[in-house]
Design an enzyme around this catalytic site. Structure first.
Site, PDB file in Angstrom:
ATOM      1  N   ASP A 196       0.923  -1.169   0.095  1.00 52.44           N
ATOM      2  CA  ASP A 196       0.120   0.033   0.148  1.00 52.44           C
ATOM      3  C   ASP A 196       0.793   1.220   0.024  1.00 52.44           C
ATOM      4  O   ASP A 196       1.603   1.540   0.868  1.00 52.44           O
ATOM      5  CB  ASP A 196      -0.971  -0.066   1.346  1.00 52.44           C
ATOM      6  CG  ASP A 196      -1.880   1.146   1.330  1.00 52.44           C
ATOM      7  OD1 ASP A 196      -2.142   1.739   0.354  1.00 52.44           O
ATOM      8  OD2 ASP A 196      -2.264   1.475   2.459  1.00 52.44           O
ATOM      9  N   ASP A 211      -1.530   7.058  -6.539  1.00 56.25           N
ATOM     10  CA  ASP A 211      -1.715   5.779  -5.660  1.00 56.25           C
ATOM     11  C   ASP A 211      -2.009   4.586  -6.532  1.00 56.25           C
ATOM     12  O   ASP A 211      -2.791   4.779  -7.292  1.00 56.25           O
ATOM     13  CB  ASP A 211      -2.830   6.144  -4.665  1.00 56.25           C
ATOM     14  CG  ASP A 211      -3.307   5.081  -3.909  1.00 56.25           C
ATOM     15  OD1 ASP A 211      -2.542   4.504  -3.300  1.00 56.25           O
ATOM     16  OD2 ASP A 211      -4.594   4.849  -3.670  1.00 56.25           O
TER      17      ASP A 211
END
Length: 441
Positions: free
Chosen positions: A109, A323
């Site tokens: 992540d 992201d």
């Protein structure tokens, strides 16, 4: 952010080998690991009964939900240790902790920092398919004290109980009210490498979760934080990788089941013909990777990005987060409306409605769409998107524009990033893009 990095999950493949490369902060290294999308056949999340379109549709829904995790107003207000991240992501990594190495499949992540996993004894934990990590079985595991630099490096996420003022504890709360609580510790981290030479890092700071609950999946074993904070994987590898990492995301619709790649150190340099670079902007929330988007062009029409900053930092310098865990690209609603109009006016086909009301610009999948060239104009870097970067097929009958309006936070999602080699240099503060066929890397 989550397990805020299509939302596409990042995964490492630890390959068994008699050769282990030990490294420290003074050794410059380069290695590459497999980054596994959560919907690929090698992922524990893989559902063989789903079609490619169904997987993409699910990823889009996760993408919309993930934005909530980035939004600090939804995070727990009762805990001073709140981390504004998400408990979900799109890519997985196979890592190993301890001595002897204990394999863990974790979410990779870019929207969070601390590497944590569920540990024995788990007093109040979510159900997990894989065995729990047992700190007592590792000869190199060690809880850290409240006065240690490892504890203080967690800043607002670390705490010390009144009952035991010796052991450093952590609390991470996510936007969807999920949380993990446990001990801050150090242990040996082993990362697999595509050259069959796993790499070990000693005294790596981890979170050993003993009280975890929320929306975590039983198929995952924790989170590997790839953000910019002081305890992230990238920051802890530090000088050994010269602050560099890169990835090349294979399109989810790819029929060859190739895994994406995550590169570190000398393997992570992005240069040569076709590469462009833009400044990496540092803000108070060190976890996130901020870029500056100046405009988006649709064919010859240029649409200027909003220049007035708001409380979320979604415009002005550092106005968009890149992201890997978010599927869609999110931009402010008013700007999106103008962008959608420009795209729609360039396509000579009848629009259809998305039955799920997730995306607003959709067409029949059987229509012949002459999609204009869409270019992201970052500060100093023009990135041209092809059809697969800009449109997503949600069903056998429906294809939609893979952008969405959102006033909470602007995010450059992973669909826009597929088939680009994207390099992060946290020392020189740049992010580089280079078109690539990621399935061949």
């Amino acid at each position: 952010m989550a397990s805020i990095f299509h939302s596409v999950l990042l995964a490492l493949s630890l390959l068994s080998s008699p050769f282990l490369s030990n490294t420290n902060a003074h050794t410059k290294i380069g290695f590459t690991v497999d980054l596994i999308h959560r919907d690929s056949p090698t992922s524990p999340f893989y559902n063989p009964t789903e079609t490619s379109a169904q997987r993409l549709k699910n990823a889009v829904h996760r993408s919309v939900n993930r934005v909530v995790h980035f939004n600090d107003k939804d995070a727990s207000v009762n805990s001073p240790q709140t981390e504004i991240t998400s408990a979900t992501g799109e890519y997985l990594m196979n890592i190993s902790l301890g001595t002897p190495p204990f394999p863990i499949m974790a979410i990779a992540d870019t929207g969070s920092d601390l590497l944590w996993t569920q540990c024995k004894p788990c007093d109040d934990c979510y159900a997990q398919d894989d065995p729990l990590f047992d700190p007592k079985a590792s000869s190199t595991y060690k809880d850290v004290s409240c006065t240690s630099k490892q504890c203080t490096s967690l800043e607002g996420q670390a705490t010390c109980s009144t009952e035991d003022n010796k052991t450093c504890s952590y609390v991470l709360s996510y936007g969807d009210k999920s949380y993990t609580k446990g001990n801050v510790a150090v242990d040996t981290l082993t990362l697999g490498s595509t050259d069959n030479r796993p790499v070990q890092f000693k005294s790596f700071v981890i979170g050993c979760g003993h009280n975890d609950a929320g929306t975590f999946s039983k198929k995952g074993s924790g989170i590997v934080g790839l953000g910019g904070g002081s305890v992230s994987l990238i920051s802890q590898l530090g000088d050994s990788i010269d602050g560099k990492f890169s990835y090349c995301l294979v399109p989810l619709s790819s029929v060859n089941d190739k895994t994406s790649k995550l590169n570190f150190g000398t393997n992570a340099v992005v240069s040569g013909n076709g590469s462009v670079s833009t400044p990496l902007i540092t803000k108070s929330q060190a976890t996130f990777y901020y870029l500056t988007l100046e405009s988006i062009s649709v064919g010859s029409k240029s649409i200027k990005y909003p220049s007035v900053s708001d409380s979320h930092g979604s415009s002005g310098e550092g106005n968009i987060i890149i992201d890997s865990g978010t599927t869609l690209t999110m931009v402010p609603a008013a700007f999106y409306s103008e962008l959608e109009d420009a795209v729609a006016s360039s396509i000579d086909a009848e629009r259809v409605n998305d039955p799920q009301n997730v995306l607003s610009l959709c067409y029949s999948a059987t229509a012949k769409l002459n999609v204009p060239v869409i270019t992201m104009h970052f500060d100093g870097a023009d990135v041209k998107l092809d059809y697969s970067n800009a449109f997503v097929q949600l069903s056998e009958d429906l294809v939609c524009f893979a952008f969405s309006g959102n006033d909470d936070l602007a995010i450059y999602g992973n669909l826009s990033q597929t088939n680009f080699l994207i390099g992060y240099d946290t020392v020189s503060k740049t992010v580089s893009f280079k078109p690539a066929d990621c399935a061949k890397m």
